[in-house]
Scaffold this motif. Structure first.
Motif, mmCIF file in Angstrom:
data_model
loop_
_atom_site.group_PDB
_atom_site.id
_atom_site.type_symbol
_atom_site.label_atom_id
_atom_site.label_comp_id
_atom_site.label_asym_id
_atom_site.label_seq_id
_atom_site.Cartn_x
_atom_site.Cartn_y
_atom_site.Cartn_z
ATOM 1 N N VAL A 207 0.842 -1.201 0.000
ATOM 2 C CA VAL A 207 0.000 0.000 0.000
ATOM 3 C C VAL A 207 0.878 1.252 0.000
ATOM 4 N N HIS B 73 -4.053 4.589 -7.882
ATOM 5 C CA HIS B 73 -5.338 4.530 -7.192
ATOM 6 C C HIS B 73 -5.708 3.083 -6.860
ATOM 7 N N TYR B 74 -6.255 2.874 -5.676
ATOM 8 C CA TYR B 74 -6.606 1.539 -5.210
ATOM 9 C C TYR B 74 -7.682 1.628 -4.147
ATOM 10 N N GLY B 75 -8.300 0.488 -3.860
ATOM 11 C CA GLY B 75 -9.193 0.349 -2.716
ATOM 12 C C GLY B 75 -8.710 -0.844 -1.917
ATOM 13 N N GLN B 76 -9.071 -0.926 -0.654
ATOM 14 C CA GLN B 76 -8.577 -2.050 0.144
ATOM 15 C C GLN B 76 -9.554 -2.448 1.232
ATOM 16 N N SER B 77 -9.439 -3.730 1.602
ATOM 17 C CA SER B 77 -10.147 -4.275 2.750
ATOM 18 C C SER B 77 -9.082 -4.827 3.700
ATOM 19 N N GLN C 71 0.822 4.200 -2.797
ATOM 20 C CA GLN C 71 0.582 5.595 -2.427
ATOM 21 C C GLN C 71 1.691 6.504 -2.930
ATOM 22 N N GLU D 124 -7.445 -7.556 1.195
ATOM 23 C CA GLU D 124 -7.259 -7.391 -0.249
ATOM 24 C C GLU D 124 -7.052 -5.940 -0.656
ATOM 25 N N ILE D 125 -6.177 -5.754 -1.632
ATOM 26 C CA ILE D 125 -5.977 -4.476 -2.306
ATOM 27 C C ILE D 125 -6.467 -4.658 -3.744
ATOM 28 N N ARG D 126 -7.271 -3.723 -4.231
ATOM 29 C CA ARG D 126 -7.760 -3.836 -5.605
ATOM 30 C C ARG D 126 -7.478 -2.535 -6.351
ATOM 31 N N SER E 247 -5.562 -7.478 -8.316
ATOM 32 C CA SER E 247 -5.805 -7.588 -6.883
ATOM 33 C C SER E 247 -4.585 -8.179 -6.187
ATOM 34 N N LEU F 91 -7.623 -0.060 -9.926
ATOM 35 C CA LEU F 91 -8.632 0.296 -10.917
ATOM 36 C C LEU F 91 -8.522 -0.542 -12.187
#
Length: 248
Positions: free
Chosen positions: A108, A117-121, A112, A124-126, A132, A128
């Protein structure tokens, strides 16, 4: 004045858009993974770190000294691979979930710094582009069984339980994916030792004297604290005595 303000705002927005476009083009213009790591992440790479970024092999084994920075550069490799391969599935495995989470955090951080750009839980990192990155613990085969991957990175591979290692390899069967195993040695046993002695694997040896930031005083202090046998293994990367836990 209001019209002029609107014109200035529009001009400022356009300058910003063009600036971002130029930056994106420049990012795509990096001619190699190691150059991307140096420029986008601001890393000063040792030759062995550049080799990790550039290695193009189905099986890569990094036999590295304790405190070498091997996890950081491997996280950079994961970030670069996810960024440049749309729809790519990367699985990170470490001896414990805490260590896997720490590895995920490093990935991550790379994303950064590179402004990807990404989303995460929690796991998991996903990105655009559909790629993943999933972090899994290496202490329970049931938690890794069933996953499919294009790339598996095993951090501290020598300390992952053998039954977990056996569950990891099938992840790559259907994809023909790649495996990167990174660790300090832990005796002549298990998957890591097999990879380190496999003539078909790309093996990168990183003893302490290959690490630029280690000076003679630092190494001397580490050798004194570890003792000759353990220093041989953890600093010189010899496959000697088997230890229960990693000190890294």
């Amino acid at each position: 004045m209001a019209k002029r303000d609107r014109q200035l705002t529009k001009l400022s927005d356009e300058v910003g858009r063009v600036g971002n476009l130029i930056k994106a083009v420049a990012m795509e213009g990096y001619t190699s993974p190691s150059l991307w790591a140096a420029k986008a992440l601001g890393l000063e790479l040792d030759d062995w770190q550049a080799e990790i970024m550039e290695a193009d092999a189905n099986r890569i084994c990094v036999v590295a000294s304790r405190q070498s920075g091997k996890s950081t550069i491997t996280a950079a490799r994961a970030a670069y691979t996810a960024r440049t391969n749309p729809g790519f599935r990367i699985v990170l495995v470490s001896p414990t979930f805490r260590q896997s989470s720490a590895m995920r955090t490093k990935v991550v951080g790379c994303l950064q710094r590179a402004e990807v750009h990404y989303g995460q839980s929690r796991e998991e990192i996903r990105l655009l582009n559909g790629s993943s990155i999933i972090a899994l613990p290496g202490d329970d085969p049931d938690k890794v069984r069933g996953a499919t991957a294009d790339l598996v990175i095993i951090d501290e591979c020598a300390f992952v339980k053998e039954n977990v290692s056996a569950a990891i390899l099938p992840m790559l069967t259907s994809t023909g994916g790649d495996l990167i195993a990174v660790s300090t040695p832990n005796g002549p046993q298990g998957l890591f030792h097999e990879l380190a002695t496999d003539k078909d694997a790309h093996v990168i040896n990183v003893p302490a004297d290959r690490i630029a930031r280690f000076d003679e005083d630092t190494l001397s202090d580490l050798r004194t604290r570890l003792g000759p046998a353990r220093a041989s293994q953890e600093l010189d990367c010899a496959f000697g005595v088997i230890y229960k836990n990693s000190l890294d």
